[in-house]
Design a protein around this motif. Structure first.
Motif, short mmCIF file in Angstrom:
data_model
loop_
_atom_site.label_atom_id
_atom_site.label_comp_id
_atom_site.label_asym_id
_atom_site.label_seq_id
_atom_site.Cartn_x
_atom_site.Cartn_y
_atom_site.Cartn_z
N LEU A 55 -5.32 2.07 -2.85
CA LEU A 55 -6.36 1.60 -1.94
C LEU A 55 -7.42 0.80 -2.68
O LEU A 55 -7.86 -0.26 -2.21
N LEU A 100 0.85 -1.19 0.00
CA LEU A 100 0.00 0.00 0.00
C LEU A 100 0.89 1.24 0.00
O LEU A 100 1.10 1.89 1.02
N THR A 126 -1.86 -2.04 9.75
CA THR A 126 -1.69 -1.08 8.65
C THR A 126 -0.57 -0.07 8.85
O THR A 126 -0.39 0.81 8.00
N ARG A 144 -10.20 6.48 2.34
CA ARG A 144 -10.12 6.54 0.88
C ARG A 144 -11.04 7.63 0.34
O ARG A 144 -10.65 8.40 -0.55
N ILE A 182 -2.95 3.36 6.90
CA ILE A 182 -4.38 3.57 7.15
C ILE A 182 -4.52 3.92 8.62
O ILE A 182 -4.25 3.08 9.48
N MET A 213 -10.82 2.03 6.51
CA MET A 213 -10.10 1.96 5.24
C MET A 213 -10.85 2.70 4.14
O MET A 213 -10.28 3.53 3.42
#
Length: 260
Positions: free
Chosen positions: A180, A135, A155, A211, A159, A207
């Motif tokens: 994402l 990511l 994460t 986004r 995140i 998450m």
């Protein structure tokens, strides 16, 4: 590395520990039947290995979610650590800092070598399986780690409720939205998030909420964004909304970014 930050520990599950180093950074210890995994070692003020040895003598592996110092400097207590190679340059820039080198020399520490970890890698701890996904965003080599059996997604800083995207090394916001979207299927594989500065679990919906917030910046919906002052100067901060009825470790959520 001097003894000036207290290590607070919290046992979230019989096999899972949250490590909070002076309320500045968070790491995790996942205990499998055969091995133990440390996810992020924080700033190096705390001997995590000695803490682990108070409850198990199983072999320990270390995975860094990205190359920032508050996630890797504690590697000095271990023999090796895993990092996505795309963050090697970022990590090395901090390892080469004179003050870090001086602290290592003073206390007899040595930073262990990084071993590569890549998307698709699977780490079997014995009854606990960790799967790696890339990511990029906060850093070029950021990863998230899925604990399959327990449906938990670790994460790091990629995140969270206070996402830093104002750094020169961050990827463009538009690219992070795409990154994402590429792994959004993890919503179906995880129920909870544990990030790099958390005090407890966040619902996996964090998450998607984050986004949406990044995409709002990309679309120019930033008229009400306020200044954000940090040690590198001044940026902007964009609040993003969370889902009602879900459980989060924080209700205040922002994305920090450089308007230029």
């Amino acid at each position: 590395m001097e003894e000036k930050l207290e290590l607070f520990t919290k046992q979230l599950k019989p096999w899972l520990y949250l490590l909070d180093e002076g309320h500045l950074a968070t790491g995790y210890v996942v205990v499998g039947d055969e091995k133990v995994c440390v996810i992020d070692t924080m700033n190096g003020f705390s001997d995590i290995k000695s803490f682990i040895r108070t409850f198990t003598d199983k072999p320990v592996i270390v995975i860094n979610t990205h190359g920032h110092p508050d996630h890797i400097f504690g590697n000095v207590y271990f023999d090796e650590a895993y990092l996505d190679p795309k963050d090697n340059e970022t990590a090395q820039s901090f390892i080469d800092l004179p003050e870090f080198k001086e602290a290592c020399a003073k206390y007899g520490f040595k930073m262990p070598p990084f071993k590569p970890v890549n998307e698709g890698d699977v780490i079997d701890l014995g009854g606990k399986t960790l799967e790696i996904f890339e990511l990029p965003g906060h850093t070029p080599g950021g990863i998230v780690i899925l604990l399959r059996e327990e449906r938990i997604l670790f994460t790091g800083d990629s995140i969270n409720h206070h996402l830093w995207m104002q750094l020169d090394s961050c990827t463009p916001l538009e690219d992070m939205v795409k990154a994402l979207d590429r792994i959004m299927f993890l919503e179906e594989r995880a129920d909870f998030i544990l990030h790099g500065h958390a005090q407890g679990f966040d619902d996996i919906s964090l998450m998607r909420c984050m986004r949406y917030g990044i995409n709002e910046i990309c679309e120019g919906k930033t008229a009400d964004d306020k200044p954000y002052t940090w040690f590198g100067g001044e940026a902007r901060q964009h609040p993003f909304a969370l889902e009602e009825g879900k459980t989060y470790s924080s209700e205040n959520s922002v994305i920090c970014y450089n308007p230029k």
